[in-house]
Design a protein around this motif. Structure first.
Motif, mmCIF file in Angstrom:
data_model
loop_
_atom_site.group_PDB
_atom_site.id
_atom_site.type_symbol
_atom_site.label_atom_id
_atom_site.label_comp_id
_atom_site.label_asym_id
_atom_site.label_seq_id
_atom_site.Cartn_x
_atom_site.Cartn_y
_atom_site.Cartn_z
ATOM 1 N N GLN A 298 13.953 -22.189 -17.506
ATOM 2 C CA GLN A 298 12.519 -21.913 -17.610
ATOM 3 C C GLN A 298 11.886 -22.718 -18.737
ATOM 4 O OE1 GLN A 298 10.890 -17.920 -17.105
ATOM 5 N NE2 GLN A 298 12.966 -17.174 -16.803
ATOM 6 N N GLU A 299 12.592 -22.787 -19.856
ATOM 7 C CA GLU A 299 12.082 -23.528 -21.001
ATOM 8 C C GLU A 299 11.910 -25.007 -20.662
ATOM 9 O OE1 GLU A 299 13.443 -22.985 -25.377
ATOM 10 O OE2 GLU A 299 14.672 -24.593 -24.537
ATOM 11 N N LEU A 300 12.906 -25.586 -20.002
ATOM 12 C CA LEU A 300 12.843 -27.002 -19.651
ATOM 13 C C LEU A 300 11.803 -27.262 -18.568
ATOM 14 C CD1 LEU A 300 16.652 -27.814 -19.793
ATOM 15 C CD2 LEU A 300 14.875 -28.786 -21.264
ATOM 16 N N ARG A 301 11.655 -26.331 -17.645
ATOM 17 C CA ARG A 301 10.608 -26.471 -16.629
ATOM 18 C C ARG A 301 9.235 -26.495 -17.284
ATOM 19 N NH1 ARG A 301 12.287 -22.368 -11.647
ATOM 20 N NH2 ARG A 301 13.933 -23.667 -10.751
ATOM 21 N N GLU A 302 9.038 -25.622 -18.272
ATOM 22 C CA GLU A 302 7.745 -25.610 -18.953
ATOM 23 C C GLU A 302 7.523 -26.915 -19.701
ATOM 24 O OE1 GLU A 302 5.337 -22.380 -21.336
ATOM 25 O OE2 GLU A 302 6.739 -23.399 -22.682
ATOM 26 N N PHE A 303 8.579 -27.442 -20.319
ATOM 27 C CA PHE A 303 8.445 -28.701 -21.042
ATOM 28 C C PHE A 303 8.003 -29.817 -20.098
ATOM 29 C CE2 PHE A 303 10.716 -32.623 -22.580
ATOM 30 C CZ PHE A 303 9.801 -32.923 -23.580
ATOM 31 N N VAL A 304 8.647 -29.891 -18.946
ATOM 32 C CA VAL A 304 8.281 -30.918 -17.966
ATOM 33 C C VAL A 304 6.835 -30.713 -17.506
ATOM 34 C CG1 VAL A 304 8.738 -31.747 -15.620
ATOM 35 C CG2 VAL A 304 10.647 -31.335 -17.204
ATOM 36 N N HIS A 305 6.480 -29.468 -17.221
ATOM 37 C CA HIS A 305 5.110 -29.165 -16.775
ATOM 38 C C HIS A 305 4.086 -29.588 -17.832
ATOM 39 C CE1 HIS A 305 1.772 -26.993 -14.925
ATOM 40 N NE2 HIS A 305 1.539 -26.444 -16.105
ATOM 41 N N CYS A 306 4.350 -29.238 -19.088
ATOM 42 C CA CYS A 306 3.404 -29.560 -20.163
ATOM 43 C C CYS A 306 3.349 -31.067 -20.424
ATOM 44 C CB CYS A 306 3.777 -28.809 -21.439
ATOM 45 S SG CYS A 306 3.552 -27.020 -21.330
#
Length: 361
Positions: A298-306
């Motif tokens: 989830q953390e890495l998905r958010e990083f990619v999204h941001c």
């Protein structure tokens, strides 16, 4: 659509998981992994069908990489993360943000100056148990956190405050939303040059008090939080992902007070005891999302999204800097703790006598 080119800098115990998750993520191309240890770096690169470079400087080019995840030892965060931020390349850096408040502040300033994403890996924010509990905790007045683990021989460049307690500092700050007015703390070093267990009490300007316990020399592993507020008490087991809420029941808020009932002639005390939890105090098990992606994903998905959208992450550099600042105050108290109650005795995380012991032949 063009995929986001991401590199992982440092593929040790944690970094290899960053590489694995990013290599499988939709919309992402794991362009490279960087690690100074050739065997380790090549192994991870081969496993995830990417290339390995020994020196992260080879990736300092916006034409080569779009974003990087920095998972190197804490002492190198300022140097490595800072190099990419200076070029305007979005960075996810593992917690703690840096080895010192000074370096943490410099990273935040670099991100601001270059209008670049700086996300920090305070992974517990993505723990579904905390996310569930956060909805139930309003204006907490007292919080108690405990985080213990066995000694792993990792993160030995930092002590337990930056290694483990920093998680709970960040969680508490996100809940209390107030400034720490003062703190008390002490710690003890056992395995090496840094503190391995620490206890801290934080006093906030809004009246909240938080007690934090952290140990990486414990025979048991635990991650727990308890928060009290006017509406009741919430307990969180971050390992087992269990959340319970204890709140006043109707029998307590609208009926005769329990002590008054107990004083009535012929009162059945045993029956009243059974009514404490259920009638007077209501117990609720809060729903915790199960079966979803793990917190790191989830953390890495958010990083990619941001990195793609320019949106603000759940934990940005400023929030991580706040946690670092509180950790620094705790470490200052640890360093000044007087074990014998006076300055002439031992101070700091080592309570042993200041007189060297004679070696026994």
């Amino acid at each position: 659509m063009k995929r986001l080119r991401v590199a992982v800098i440092g593929v040790g115990a944690l970094g290899r998981h960053h590489a694995r998750i990013l290599s499988e993520m939709e919309g992402v191309e794991l362009i490279a992994v960087a690690d100074s240890q050739a065997q380790r770096g090549q192994e991870v690169a081969n496993k995830h069908h990417t290339c390995w470079v020994a020196d992260y400087h080879d990736l300092l080019d916006r034409n080569v990489v779009d974003a990087v995840s920095v998972v190197v030892p804490t002492v190198a965060h300022r140097k490595v993360a800072g190099a990419f931020l200076e070029l305007g390349i979005p960075v996810l850096v593992e917690k703690p943000l840096a080895g010192s408040v000074k370096h943490a502040r410099e990273l935040v300033e670099l991100a601001t100056q270059n209008e670049t994403l700086l996300q920090v890996g305070h992974i517990e924010r993505f723990n579904p148990a905390f996310q569930s509990a956060q909805k139930l905790i309003s204006s907490p007045k007292y919080i108690r956190c405990e985080r213990t683990s066995t000694y792993t021989f990792r993160s030995t460049d930092i002590g337990v405050v930056h290694d483990l307690m920093i998680h709970d500092i960040d969680l508490v700050l996100s809940l209390v939303k107030s400034t720490v007015s003062r703190c008390e703390a002490f710690g003890i070093g056992v395995m090496g040059q840094n503190e391995d267990a620490a206890q801290a009490r934080l006093y906030f300007e809004n009246g909240c008090i938080a007690d934090l316990t952290a140990s990486r020399i414990s025979p048991t592993v635990s991650r727990s939080m308890t928060a009290w507020s006017a509406s009741g008490c919430v307990t969180v087991d971050l390992n087992q992902r269990d959340v319970k809420r204890y709140a006043p029941g109707l029998a307590l808020t609208h009926g005769m007070p329990p002590l008054q009932r107990a004083a009535q002639p012929g009162a059945d005390l045993e029956a009243l005891k059974k009514d404490v939890f259920g009638q007077f105090i209501k117990i609720e098990e809060a729903p915790v999302e199960a079966g979803g992606p793990d917190a790191l994903t989830q953390e890495l998905r958010e990083f990619v999204h941001c990195a793609v959208t320019g949106e603000k992450p759940l934990v940005d550099g400023l929030q991580a800097l706040d946690a670092m600042s509180v950790a620094d105050r705790i470490l200052d108290k640890v360093a000044k703790h007087q074990w014998d109650g006076h300055a002439q005795g031992p101070t700091g995380p080592y309570p042993q006598s200041t007189v060297p012991l004679r070696r026994v032949a």
